[in-house]
Design a protein around this motif. Structure first.
Motif, PDB file in Angstrom:
ATOM      1  N   LEU A 166       0.791  -1.215   0.085  1.00 30.68           N
ATOM      2  CA  LEU A 166       0.086  -0.033  -0.066  1.00 30.68           C
ATOM      3  C   LEU A 166       0.875   1.119  -0.001  1.00 30.68           C
ATOM      4  O   LEU A 166       0.626   2.171  -0.431  1.00 30.68           O
ATOM      5  N   PHE A 167       2.111   1.288   0.886  1.00 35.42           N
ATOM      6  CA  PHE A 167       2.624   2.586   0.783  1.00 35.42           C
ATOM      7  C   PHE A 167       3.513   2.599  -0.283  1.00 35.42           C
ATOM      8  O   PHE A 167       3.809   3.843  -0.683  1.00 35.42           O
ATOM      9  N   SER A 168       4.326   1.547  -0.637  1.00 38.77           N
ATOM     10  CA  SER A 168       5.162   1.740  -1.916  1.00 38.77           C
ATOM     11  C   SER A 168       4.570   2.109  -3.094  1.00 38.77           C
ATOM     12  O   SER A 168       4.959   2.933  -3.934  1.00 38.77           O
ATOM     13  N   ALA A 169       3.358   1.717  -3.115  1.00 34.22           N
ATOM     14  CA  ALA A 169       2.521   1.879  -4.327  1.00 34.22           C
ATOM     15  C   ALA A 169       2.233   3.445  -4.323  1.00 34.22           C
ATOM     16  O   ALA A 169       2.142   4.408  -5.479  1.00 34.22           O
ATOM     17  N   TYR A 170       2.116   4.061  -3.306  1.00 33.28           N
ATOM     18  CA  TYR A 170       1.511   5.249  -3.026  1.00 33.28           C
ATOM     19  C   TYR A 170       2.843   6.299  -3.156  1.00 33.28           C
ATOM     20  O   TYR A 170       2.847   7.236  -3.926  1.00 33.28           O
ATOM     21  N   GLN A 171       3.887   5.751  -2.622  1.00 29.30           N
ATOM     22  CA  GLN A 171       5.312   6.626  -2.879  1.00 29.30           C
ATOM     23  C   GLN A 171       5.666   6.685  -4.492  1.00 29.30           C
ATOM     24  O   GLN A 171       6.263   7.490  -4.784  1.00 29.30           O
ATOM     25  N   CYS A 172       5.509   5.396  -5.259  1.00 24.53           N
ATOM     26  CA  CYS A 172       5.849   5.322  -6.630  1.00 24.53           C
ATOM     27  C   CYS A 172       4.971   6.361  -7.567  1.00 24.53           C
ATOM     28  O   CYS A 172       5.367   7.092  -8.036  1.00 24.53           O
ATOM     29  N   GLU A 173       3.365   6.608  -7.038  1.00 21.68           N
ATOM     30  CA  GLU A 173       3.060   7.816  -7.611  1.00 21.68           C
ATOM     31  C   GLU A 173       3.359   9.134  -7.182  1.00 21.68           C
ATOM     32  O   GLU A 173       3.510   9.906  -7.977  1.00 21.68           O
ATOM     33  N   LEU A 174       3.462   9.222  -5.945  1.00 25.17           N
ATOM     34  CA  LEU A 174       3.964  10.316  -5.210  1.00 25.17           C
ATOM     35  C   LEU A 174       5.250  10.990  -5.966  1.00 25.17           C
ATOM     36  O   LEU A 174       5.460  11.961  -6.359  1.00 25.17           O
ATOM     37  N   TYR A 175       6.390  10.033  -6.102  1.00 21.23           N
ATOM     38  CA  TYR A 175       7.833  10.594  -6.580  1.00 21.23           C
ATOM     39  C   TYR A 175       7.615  10.687  -7.949  1.00 21.23           C
ATOM     40  O   TYR A 175       8.183  11.440  -8.583  1.00 21.23           O
ATOM     41  N   ALA A 176       6.727   9.987  -8.623  1.00 15.41           N
ATOM     42  CA  ALA A 176       6.606  10.101 -10.142  1.00 15.41           C
ATOM     43  C   ALA A 176       6.086  11.571 -10.485  1.00 15.41           C
ATOM     44  O   ALA A 176       6.567  12.322 -11.379  1.00 15.41           O
ATOM     45  N   GLY A 177       5.210  12.020  -9.516  1.00 14.79           N
ATOM     46  CA  GLY A 177       4.632  13.470  -9.478  1.00 14.79           C
ATOM     47  C   GLY A 177       5.616  14.439  -9.317  1.00 14.79           C
ATOM     48  O   GLY A 177       5.803  15.635  -9.842  1.00 14.79           O
ATOM     49  N   LEU A 178       6.439  14.012  -8.397  1.00 14.63           N
ATOM     50  CA  LEU A 178       7.461  15.087  -7.944  1.00 14.63           C
ATOM     51  C   LEU A 178       8.546  15.435  -8.987  1.00 14.63           C
ATOM     52  O   LEU A 178       9.290  16.436  -8.667  1.00 14.63           O
ATOM     53  N   LEU A 179       8.760  14.409  -9.705  1.00 19.76           N
ATOM     54  CA  LEU A 179       9.794  14.342 -10.786  1.00 19.76           C
ATOM     55  C   LEU A 179       9.770  16.024 -11.730  1.00 19.76           C
ATOM     56  O   LEU A 179      10.516  16.699 -11.801  1.00 19.76           O
ATOM     57  N   ALA A 180       8.441  16.418 -11.526  1.00 20.10           N
ATOM     58  CA  ALA A 180       8.135  17.444 -12.255  1.00 20.10           C
ATOM     59  C   ALA A 180       8.103  18.873 -11.391  1.00 20.10           C
ATOM     60  O   ALA A 180       7.772  19.988 -11.654  1.00 20.10           O
ATOM     61  N   SER A 181       8.374  18.730 -10.033  1.00 16.96           N
ATOM     62  CA  SER A 181       8.238  19.665  -8.814  1.00 16.96           C
ATOM     63  C   SER A 181       9.228  20.882  -9.258  1.00 16.96           C
ATOM     64  O   SER A 181      10.565  20.765  -9.922  1.00 16.96           O
ATOM     65  N   ALA A 182       8.589  22.147  -9.090  1.00 13.49           N
ATOM     66  CA  ALA A 182       9.286  23.135  -9.344  1.00 13.49           C
ATOM     67  C   ALA A 182      10.690  23.145  -8.393  1.00 13.49           C
ATOM     68  O   ALA A 182      11.530  24.110  -8.434  1.00 13.49           O
ATOM     69  N   ASP A 183      10.453  22.712  -7.144  1.00 14.00           N
ATOM     70  CA  ASP A 183      11.610  22.684  -6.363  1.00 14.00           C
ATOM     71  C   ASP A 183      12.735  21.638  -6.861  1.00 14.00           C
ATOM     72  O   ASP A 183      12.395  20.628  -6.806  1.00 14.00           O
ATOM     73  N   ALA A 184      13.934  22.216  -7.053  1.00 12.62           N
ATOM     74  CA  ALA A 184      15.007  21.475  -7.634  1.00 12.62           C
ATOM     75  C   ALA A 184      15.317  20.254  -6.579  1.00 12.62           C
ATOM     76  O   ALA A 184      15.707  19.206  -7.143  1.00 12.62           O
ATOM     77  N   THR A 185      15.285  20.601  -5.324  1.00 15.80           N
ATOM     78  CA  THR A 185      15.786  19.518  -4.203  1.00 15.80           C
ATOM     79  C   THR A 185      14.762  18.248  -4.437  1.00 15.80           C
ATOM     80  O   THR A 185      15.063  17.319  -4.490  1.00 15.80           O
TER      81      THR A 185
END
Lengths: 332, 279
Positions: free
Chosen positions: B132-151
């Protein structure tokens, strides 16, 4: 067919020829490989030694695993997790090396769980404070390296090759142990006291890791002749003391031996008498953590049985029919 | 779902945490905390608390390969937590480093979701929690790839690869336990029942994320892809998607299950026993 079956049916003349070839390879420092003929005693000795070594890595995860949830900084937690993981990996390499000699990991684990095979007695001591993570790295891994570096040249190929990688990682482990103690011994008075206490508790058991004096070590001579063992217990122990004593000075910690002194003439550090009755007692099972370590290992294995069984059931259910029909040798 | 009260307007008295009134439970963060700090702490605490849980498996796993795998997942999560907490401390600007944030905050200051607090239970519970958690993190980090925050984008680029392995590992086990022996099937279904009440919270509205358009990811937007992946695995494992009768809420504003109050003292006591010491 097992090696024993093969040995039982060999023509004596052929066996003598194979023995001569084996002896020539040992004398020429050539590597014995799994497919080579080997004397039954050589095989048995290696299985016992490699299995004991593997068991030690696996049981040795416990004293350090004891501090993973309590490491005092996130950096230390990460290092400790990685280190304990390395030990599990070492255990797996070593079980795999033993399997090249015709035994199964499951059977070796069974021998461990039923107390018929041993692991290093050092892991029957408790880890009472964080500084014990330092003392284990510096002293216990340091002693292990002294024992293991010569094993990289072991006459049995798979064992020697496994040891090359293991020794690289052990050497890193030892440095991280030294670094933990260096940080503690240069920290607050409480931290320094914690470091000294850990060294006081682990020093003598570490010296015992090299095994009894050569005169009382029944298997040593044969193992040396077979090129499994390269140096005697006493020589390795002396090398260890010679390495550690100056490092203790750098740490600003003392080793708990009033007889420890530099001997100019011999170029060695002399140390006091070891209480071998303690080693005998702990090996017999009367150490502070023998029962606890075995119980943890057995419990993990037993409580995990349903998981392993289900994985096997799933594999059987989903195996492609063609793969099942193939003979094992071809599939391998 | 009721929109939660903005924590920045909260004083004492009543508070609406994701639809639940808790008159005696003033939530944190405090008015002074920047949304980015809250957001980073939320993600960092998720990773840290689950790393702590998984680290406790080492020497207890069903086979040695799993001691290594669970330790490795813990190590990945710990690495993510360190990056996130370090960055949170930098953004906060009051000199708190990763250790100050990990070891010197109390239970009510932690922002993780309840899912990661669930005790390890048997191997099935741990694998359900991980799926449940890893599937959530997969979508989360995939979304954050496009974050305006470089870090954050940089962390996501590294972490997305890690969490895909975590998800695959959990998937493989859920399949093997669900579609293996009858005993494992029963245990795996029970584990899903045990962990599913904590799913909704992953996708709850988060004021910090809402205040950071282009930087953070809206949790609710992750749910369709999460559901598609997880429900497919559950189906292939011959298991049923649970219909829980309750749901967790409030972790992101510092309202936790009782389990966190036991996990933190074990993690923090040594660090706290030696104030100011270096390790």
């Amino acid at each position: 067919m097992t090696h024993e079956d093969a040995a039982a049916t060999l023509d004596p003349a052929l066996e003598a020829e194979l023995q001569a070839r084996f002896d020539r390879m040992i004398a020429a420092e050539e590597r014995i490989e799994p497919r080579d003929w080997m004397p039954e005693g050589y095989r048995r000795t290696l299985v016992r030694q490699i299995a004991q070594h593997a068991h030690s890595e696996i049981i040795g995860m416990q004293p350090e695993g004891n501090w993973i949830t309590r490491a005092p900084s996130l950096r230390r937690k990460a290092i400790l997790l990685a280190k304990v993981q390395d030990e599990a990996g070492h255990g797996l390499y070593l079980y795999a090396a033993a399997e090249t000699l015709g035994v199964d990991r499951e059977d070796l684990l069974d021998l461990l769980h039923t107390g018929r095979q041993k692991y290093s007695s050092i892991f029957n001591y408790p880890t009472l404070t964080w500084a014990d993570m330092g003392a284990i790295g510096w002293l216990v891994d340091g002693a292990a390296i002294m024992n293991q570096v010569p094993l990289c040249r072991c006459s049995y190929g798979p064992y020697g090759r496994a040891m090359v990688r293991i020794c690289k990682e052990e050497s890193f482990h030892q440095r991280q142990g030294f670094e933990i103690l260096h940080t503690l011994s240069h920290g607050t008075p409480e931290q320094k006291a914690m470091a000294q206490d850990a060294v006081d508790r682990f020093w003598w058991p570490s010296l015992m890791m090299f095994g009894p004096p050569d005169a009382d070590s029944p298997h040593s001579a044969q193992s040396m002749a077979w090129g499994i063992k390269r140096f005697g217990n006493d020589e390795l122990r002396q090398r260890f003391v010679d390495m550690i004593a100056p490092q203790a000075q750098v740490l600003g910690l003392t080793l708990p031996d009033p007889d420890l002194r530099w001997d100019e003439e011999s170029g060695h550090w002399r140390f006091g008498a070891i209480d071998w009755s303690e080693l005998d007692r702990v090996i017999r099972g009367d150490g502070p953590c023998n029962a606890q370590r075995m119980e943890r290992r057995r419990t993990a294995h037993e409580e995990g049985a349903w998981v392993r069984e289900s994985a096997m059931a799933y594999a059987a259910k989903h195996a492609a029919p063609s793969a099942e029909a193939q003979p094992a040798e071809v599939a391998a | 779902m009721t929109a939660p009260t903005s924590p920045t307007t909260t004083t004492a008295g009543s508070l609406d945490v994701a639809g639940v009134s808790r008159s005696a439970a003033p939530a944190r963060p405090t008015a002074a905390e920047a949304p980015l700090v809250s957001y980073l702490l939320g993600l960092g605490d998720d990773a840290l608390v689950l790393a702590q849980r998984l680290g406790a498996w080492v020497t207890r796993a069903p086979q040695i390969e799993e001691d290594i795998a669970l330790g490795n997942i813990a190590l990945d999560l710990l690495g993510q937590a360190r990056t996130l907490l370090t960055y949170a401390g930098e953004v906060e600007g009051t000199g708190r480093d990763e250790d100050a944030l990990a070891f010197l905050r109390d239970e009510r200051d932690f922002r993780n979701v309840w899912l990661v607090e669930i005790p390890n239970g048997d191997f099935a519970v741990t694998m359900a929690r991980q799926l449940l958690f890893s599937a959530y993190q997969c979508e989360l980090y995939a979304g954050l790839l496009a974050s305006a925050d470089a870090t954050l984008a940089g962390l996501a680029a590294k972490a997305v690869k890690e969490v895909r392995y975590h998800r695959d590992h959990a998937t493989q086990w859920v399949l093997r336990l669900g579609d293996g022996t009858p005993e494992a099937h029963v245990r795996m279904q029970a584990a899903l029942e045990r962990t599913w009440p904590y799913v909704d919270e992953l996708f709850d509205h988060d004021d910090a994320a809402a205040a950071l358009p282009g930087v953070a990811v809206d949790p609710a937007s992750l749910r369709p892809a999460w559901s598609a992946y997880v429900e497919d695995v559950v189906g292939r494992a011959t298991l049923a998607v649970p219909q829980p009768t309750w749901r967790s809420r409030g972790g992101r504003v510092g309202l936790h299950s009782e389990h966190l109050g036991h996990l933190l003292p074990e993690m923090q006591h040594l660090h706290r026993a030696h104030p100011g010491a270096t390790w």
